[in-house]
Design a protein around this motif. Structure first.
Motif, PDB file in Angstrom:
ATOM      1  N   GLN A  54       0.834  -1.205   0.000  1.00  0.00           N
ATOM      2  CA  GLN A  54       0.000   0.000   0.000  1.00  0.00           C
ATOM      3  C   GLN A  54       0.864   1.249   0.000  1.00  0.00           C
ATOM      4  N   ASN A  55       2.142   1.050   0.367  1.00  0.00           N
ATOM      5  CA  ASN A  55       3.086   2.171   0.353  1.00  0.00           C
ATOM      6  C   ASN A  55       3.619   2.331  -1.071  1.00  0.00           C
ATOM      7  N   LEU A  56       3.372   3.490  -1.680  1.00  0.00           N
ATOM      8  CA  LEU A  56       3.709   3.681  -3.091  1.00  0.00           C
ATOM      9  C   LEU A  56       5.211   3.559  -3.347  1.00  0.00           C
ATOM     10  N   ALA A  57       6.035   4.007  -2.403  1.00  0.00           N
ATOM     11  CA  ALA A  57       7.493   3.917  -2.588  1.00  0.00           C
ATOM     12  C   ALA A  57       7.931   2.458  -2.684  1.00  0.00           C
ATOM     13  N   VAL A  58       7.370   1.600  -1.833  1.00  0.00           N
ATOM     14  CA  VAL A  58       7.701   0.174  -1.859  1.00  0.00           C
ATOM     15  C   VAL A  58       7.197  -0.459  -3.158  1.00  0.00           C
ATOM     16  N   ALA A  59       5.963  -0.134  -3.528  1.00  0.00           N
ATOM     17  CA  ALA A  59       5.375  -0.693  -4.750  1.00  0.00           C
ATOM     18  C   ALA A  59       6.190  -0.280  -5.990  1.00  0.00           C
ATOM     19  N   ASN A  60       6.575   0.997  -6.036  1.00  0.00           N
ATOM     20  CA  ASN A  60       7.368   1.474  -7.177  1.00  0.00           C
ATOM     21  C   ASN A  60       8.725   0.784  -7.254  1.00  0.00           C
ATOM     22  N   LYS A  61       9.320   0.592  -6.066  1.00  0.00           N
ATOM     23  CA  LYS A  61      10.626  -0.063  -6.058  1.00  0.00           C
ATOM     24  C   LYS A  61      10.498  -1.514  -6.520  1.00  0.00           C
ATOM     25  N   LEU A  62       9.466  -2.224  -6.093  1.00  0.00           N
ATOM     26  CA  LEU A  62       9.247  -3.601  -6.534  1.00  0.00           C
ATOM     27  C   LEU A  62       9.046  -3.648  -8.047  1.00  0.00           C
ATOM     28  N   LEU A  63       8.230  -2.728  -8.564  1.00  0.00           N
ATOM     29  CA  LEU A  63       7.992  -2.657 -10.008  1.00  0.00           C
ATOM     30  C   LEU A  63       9.303  -2.421 -10.752  1.00  0.00           C
ATOM     31  N   TYR A  64      10.088  -1.511 -10.246  1.00  0.00           N
ATOM     32  CA  TYR A  64      11.367  -1.168 -10.872  1.00  0.00           C
ATOM     33  C   TYR A  64      12.325  -2.360 -10.880  1.00  0.00           C
ATOM     34  N   ILE A  65      12.387  -3.069  -9.745  1.00  0.00           N
ATOM     35  CA  ILE A  65      13.298  -4.222  -9.643  1.00  0.00           C
ATOM     36  C   ILE A  65      12.871  -5.322 -10.608  1.00  0.00           C
ATOM     37  N   TYR A  66      11.586  -5.535 -10.758  1.00  0.00           N
ATOM     38  CA  TYR A  66      11.107  -6.532 -11.730  1.00  0.00           C
ATOM     39  C   TYR A  66      11.614  -6.186 -13.143  1.00  0.00           C
ATOM     40  N   THR A  67      11.468  -4.913 -13.514  1.00  0.00           N
ATOM     41  CA  THR A  67      11.894  -4.524 -14.861  1.00  0.00           C
ATOM     42  C   THR A  67      13.411  -4.599 -15.008  1.00  0.00           C
ATOM     43  N   GLN A  68      14.138  -4.313 -13.928  1.00  0.00           N
ATOM     44  CA  GLN A  68      15.600  -4.388 -13.989  1.00  0.00           C
ATOM     45  C   GLN A  68      16.065  -5.811 -14.288  1.00  0.00           C
ATOM     46  N   TYR A  69      15.316  -6.783 -13.766  1.00  0.00           N
ATOM     47  CA  TYR A  69      15.647  -8.186 -14.009  1.00  0.00           C
ATOM     48  C   TYR A  69      14.937  -8.722 -15.259  1.00  0.00           C
ATOM     49  N   LYS A  70      14.380  -7.793 -16.063  1.00  0.00           N
ATOM     50  CA  LYS A  70      13.706  -8.127 -17.314  1.00  0.00           C
ATOM     51  C   LYS A  70      12.536  -9.103 -17.126  1.00  0.00           C
ATOM     52  N   ALA A  71      11.962  -9.086 -15.930  1.00  0.00           N
ATOM     53  CA  ALA A  71      10.761  -9.895 -15.666  1.00  0.00           C
ATOM     54  C   ALA A  71       9.549  -9.040 -16.027  1.00  0.00           C
ATOM     55  N   ILE A  72       9.404  -8.770 -17.332  1.00  0.00           N
ATOM     56  CA  ILE A  72       8.425  -7.788 -17.782  1.00  0.00           C
ATOM     57  C   ILE A  72       6.989  -8.274 -17.593  1.00  0.00           C
ATOM     58  N   ASP A  73       6.750  -9.587 -17.702  1.00  0.00           N
ATOM     59  CA  ASP A  73       5.397 -10.109 -17.496  1.00  0.00           C
ATOM     60  C   ASP A  73       4.972  -9.931 -16.040  1.00  0.00           C
ATOM     61  N   GLU A  74       5.887 -10.295 -15.116  1.00  0.00           N
ATOM     62  CA  GLU A  74       5.591 -10.129 -13.686  1.00  0.00           C
ATOM     63  C   GLU A  74       5.377  -8.655 -13.352  1.00  0.00           C
ATOM     64  N   ALA A  75       6.198  -7.793 -13.969  1.00  0.00           N
ATOM     65  CA  ALA A  75       6.077  -6.356 -13.714  1.00  0.00           C
ATOM     66  C   ALA A  75       4.707  -5.849 -14.156  1.00  0.00           C
ATOM     67  N   TYR A  76       4.265  -6.284 -15.346  1.00  0.00           N
ATOM     68  CA  TYR A  76       3.012  -5.770 -15.874  1.00  0.00           C
ATOM     69  C   TYR A  76       1.817  -6.271 -15.057  1.00  0.00           C
ATOM     70  N   ILE A  77       1.873  -7.525 -14.605  1.00  0.00           N
ATOM     71  CA  ILE A  77       0.801  -8.060 -13.752  1.00  0.00           C
ATOM     72  C   ILE A  77       0.723  -7.266 -12.453  1.00  0.00           C
ATOM     73  N   PHE A  78       1.904  -7.024 -11.860  1.00  0.00           N
ATOM     74  CA  PHE A  78       1.918  -6.256 -10.614  1.00  0.00           C
ATOM     75  C   PHE A  78       1.434  -4.829 -10.853  1.00  0.00           C
ATOM     76  N   PHE A  79       1.888  -4.224 -11.971  1.00  0.00           N
ATOM     77  CA  PHE A  79       1.476  -2.860 -12.314  1.00  0.00           C
ATOM     78  C   PHE A  79      -0.049  -2.774 -12.390  1.00  0.00           C
ATOM     79  N   GLY A  80      -0.672  -3.799 -12.997  1.00  0.00           N
ATOM     80  CA  GLY A  80      -2.131  -3.817 -13.112  1.00  0.00           C
ATOM     81  C   GLY A  80      -2.843  -3.929 -11.779  1.00  0.00           C
ATOM     82  N   SER A  81      -2.136  -4.489 -10.776  1.00  0.00           N
ATOM     83  CA  SER A  81      -2.758  -4.666  -9.457  1.00  0.00           C
ATOM     84  C   SER A  81      -2.561  -3.467  -8.537  1.00  0.00           C
ATOM     85  N   MET A  82      -1.706  -2.517  -8.932  1.00  0.00           N
ATOM     86  CA  MET A  82      -1.410  -1.371  -8.065  1.00  0.00           C
ATOM     87  C   MET A  82      -2.636  -0.465  -7.938  1.00  0.00           C
ATOM     88  N   ARG A  83      -3.046  -0.177  -6.699  1.00  0.00           N
ATOM     89  CA  ARG A  83      -4.209   0.682  -6.462  1.00  0.00           C
ATOM     90  C   ARG A  83      -3.877   2.149  -6.725  1.00  0.00           C
TER      91      ARG A  83
END
Length: 607
Positions: free
Chosen positions: A66-95
């Protein structure tokens, strides 16, 4: 990409200390009190996708997403590891999302090469009402650049103006780069000149763009201007400048650039060194190219291939082939470029048996599968030698897709040997692939003209007229007193034209005494012989050579560059002038180098 944390936050202790084994993050590693900074620090310590997902799970359980800083960092780390599918699924779940969230997702798709979703997500940014910033925009612009999507690029440029970001250094630099890669150099330069501040990357992009678009001289002017404005070039810039020098083919400029590299003590690594090998070779000095090659402490397959190629287009086919076993003994295995360089050397030196042996050894001995460029070299080699039936058999049996280069090589061979039927077959295939290339029409027209088939010549010319195509004009350049001079056929615009034509007249008289007769086969028009001879007399190569004789010191080499292939008559003319005037004449045409000395050419009259 900018992280949501400051550098001081990044330096905080991580939840993985030296005793925690990678891949073994479990619930026991998490403290009982939870802090957003703790999860961000934990994510920064992840070493693989499994660890990221473990932290993701713990953050979900403890409500930290629920903390946007944590959510953004998780999203960023996913993309850094080229886990683009996981990143997009998580992005879609972000409130909740902010501009940084969108930027990470747009950038993630761009870095993964998924340009469709990159631009699709950028459209969502605009529709959602989020103002795009100078982090999101460059990603979308680069997607347009990489897909050469000029139309979408222009739309994004309008969006940039709408949100007042056209003067932002990062955004403007990205647009300049996009326009340059899309080939609209005028638009790129217009925006570049309006930028209030230009960084090194932007200067380098603009220098490279001019060289790629055929205006290498402007690249070098920009390089001088960049330094005048106090921007210090780095090694990447110097590689680009060296590339521009290679395109220009001006030895004086090459030496100045080399002197600057030495003065600034840039290390001659494999990238810069290889670029300099190519530069000197294309400026006409094979000896300087070899000197750089020998100085390189480290050589890779590109370095070796560049040196082999240099020998090839300077007509030293044997030296090119002799270098190959030396390369193998050094532990470097050949790649596709190496074999293109070797086969090119064979085709331009008439080494038929050696070319066949190399071609068939590619797959058998080195597991390198021949592509269309290798087949093109073989067709060129066989065609020049008059083995047109073997060349056609090779084409008919090849499994790779045929391109315009292959058919062009066959058509060129048909011109040399006057094979009309095969020329028509090659021309039809060429015009199917490139109906707007005037060179193909001209070559076919010349073949018909040489055979006296004037009705067919007229049909080809009419077809060119209907399609509004014009023959590419021939130009020749020569560098005298550190200035480049340009000539076209029959040119009388040069300030020293009177001297040039007087010199040509004297040369012609001397050449006639040694038996020179203009070869009017190279003016394949239905006109009388006297007019043909007059046209040959004023070819741009001859004008440039005459100017070289009057504009340089006695005994100095004359170096000229031609945008088209040198014609047979000018080739004969250059050989005889080199003997009569006792001058070495170096001609760089569209295909290769010709070194004329004491009445002979390095190509052995085989080009």
């Amino acid at each position: 990409m900018v992280d949501p944390l400051t550098p001081s936050q990044h330096r905080q202790d991580t939840f993985l200390d030296h005793h925690t084994h990678i891949g073994e993050i479990s619930e026991s590693h998490f403290p009982f009190s939870f802090d957003p900074k703790f999860y961000i620090s934990a994510l920064l310590s992840c070493r693989n996708l499994t660890q990221i997902k473990q932290v993701h799970a713990q953050a979900t359980v403890n409500g930290m997403l629920q903390n946007l800083a944590v959510a953004n960092k998780l999203l960023y780390i996913y993309t850094q590891y080229k886990a683009i599918d996981e990143a997009y699924i998580f992005f879609g779940s972000m409130r909740e999302r902010d501009s940084f969230s969108w930027s990470v997702m747009v950038g993630g798709f761009e870095k993964a090469g998924d340009y469709r979703n990159c631009l699709g997500t950028f459209r969502e940014v605009i529709r959602s009402g989020v103002k795009p910033d100078n982090y999101t925009l460059p990603f979308a612009i680069r997607a347009c650049r990489d897909t050469i999507d000029l139309q979408t690029g222009r739309v994004i440029h309008h969006i940039v103006h709408k949100f007042g970001l056209h003067l932002d250094q990062f955004v403007a630099a990205a647009i300049v780069d996009m326009y340059a890669k899309c080939g609209v150099i005028e638009d790129a330069r217009l925006l570049f000149d309006k930028m209030p501040k230009r960084d090194l990357v932007t200067w380098t992009v603009m220098i490279s763009a001019h060289a790629e678009c055929g205006n290498a001289n402007e690249s070098l002017i920009l390089f001088d201007r960049m330094r005048e404005e106090g921007v210090v070039p780095d090694k990447v810039t110097m590689v680009t400048v060296v590339f521009a020098c290679a395109k220009l083919g001006a030895m004086h400029k090459a030496k100045l650039v080399h002197d600057y590299i030495s003065m600034k003590q840039f290390s001659l690594d494999v990238i810069l060194g290889t670029a300099m090998i190519d530069m000197y070779a294309k400026c006409g000095s094979i000896d300087s190219a070899r000197e750089i090659f020998d100085r390189l402490k480290e050589k890779n397959v590109v370095s070796w291939s560049a040196m082999i190629a240099a020998y090839g287009y300077h007509g030293h086919g044997r030296k090119a082939l002799d270098l190959f076993p030396v390369m193998l003994r050094s532990g470097i295995l050949p790649n596709q470029i190496t074999f293109v360089s070797l086969l090119y050397a064979c085709s331009h030196t008439g080494l038929i048996d050696e070319g066949r042996r190399i071609f068939y050894s590619m797959w058998e001995d080195y597991s390198v599968r021949p592509d269309v460029k290798h087949y093109t070299c073989m067709v060129d080699l066989l065609g020049r030698a008059g083995k047109l039936d073997e060349a056609l058999e090779l084409i008919d049996n090849m499994s790779v897709k045929k391109d315009e280069g292959l058919w062009g090589a066959l058509l060129g061979a048909c011109r040399i040997h006057g094979h009309i039927i095969l020329a028509e077959k090659a021309a039809k295939s060429l015009l199917d692939l490139q109906p707007r290339n005037p060179g193909h029409y001209v070559l076919l027209s010349n073949i018909y003209a040489k055979a006296g088939r004037w009705e067919d010549v007229a049909k080809v010319r009419e077809l060119m007229t209907q399609r509004r195509l014009k023959k590419t004009p021939g130009w020749t350049w020569i560098e005298v007193d550190n200035k480049t001079h340009q000539f076209s056929v029959g040119d009388k615009t040069h300030p020293r034209s009177k001297e040039i034509y007087e010199t040509l007249k004297i040369l012609s008289e001397k050449l006639e005494l040694v038996g020179y007769v203009p070869d009017t086969n190279f003016v394949l028009h239905d006109v009388d012989e006297e007019l043909k001879a007059g046209i040959l007399y004023t070819h741009s190569e001859k004008l440039a050579i005459a100017f070289g004789l009057v504009g340089t010191s006695e005994g100095m080499p004359i170096r000229i560059t031609k945008n088209l292939r040198i014609c047979g008559d000018c080739h004969t003319f250059s050989k005889l002038v080199s003997e009569i005037a006792r001058r070495e004449i170096v001609v760089r045409d569209a295909n290769r180098f010709h070194h004329f000395k004491e009445g002979a050419c390095s190509c052995g009259d085989y080009w």
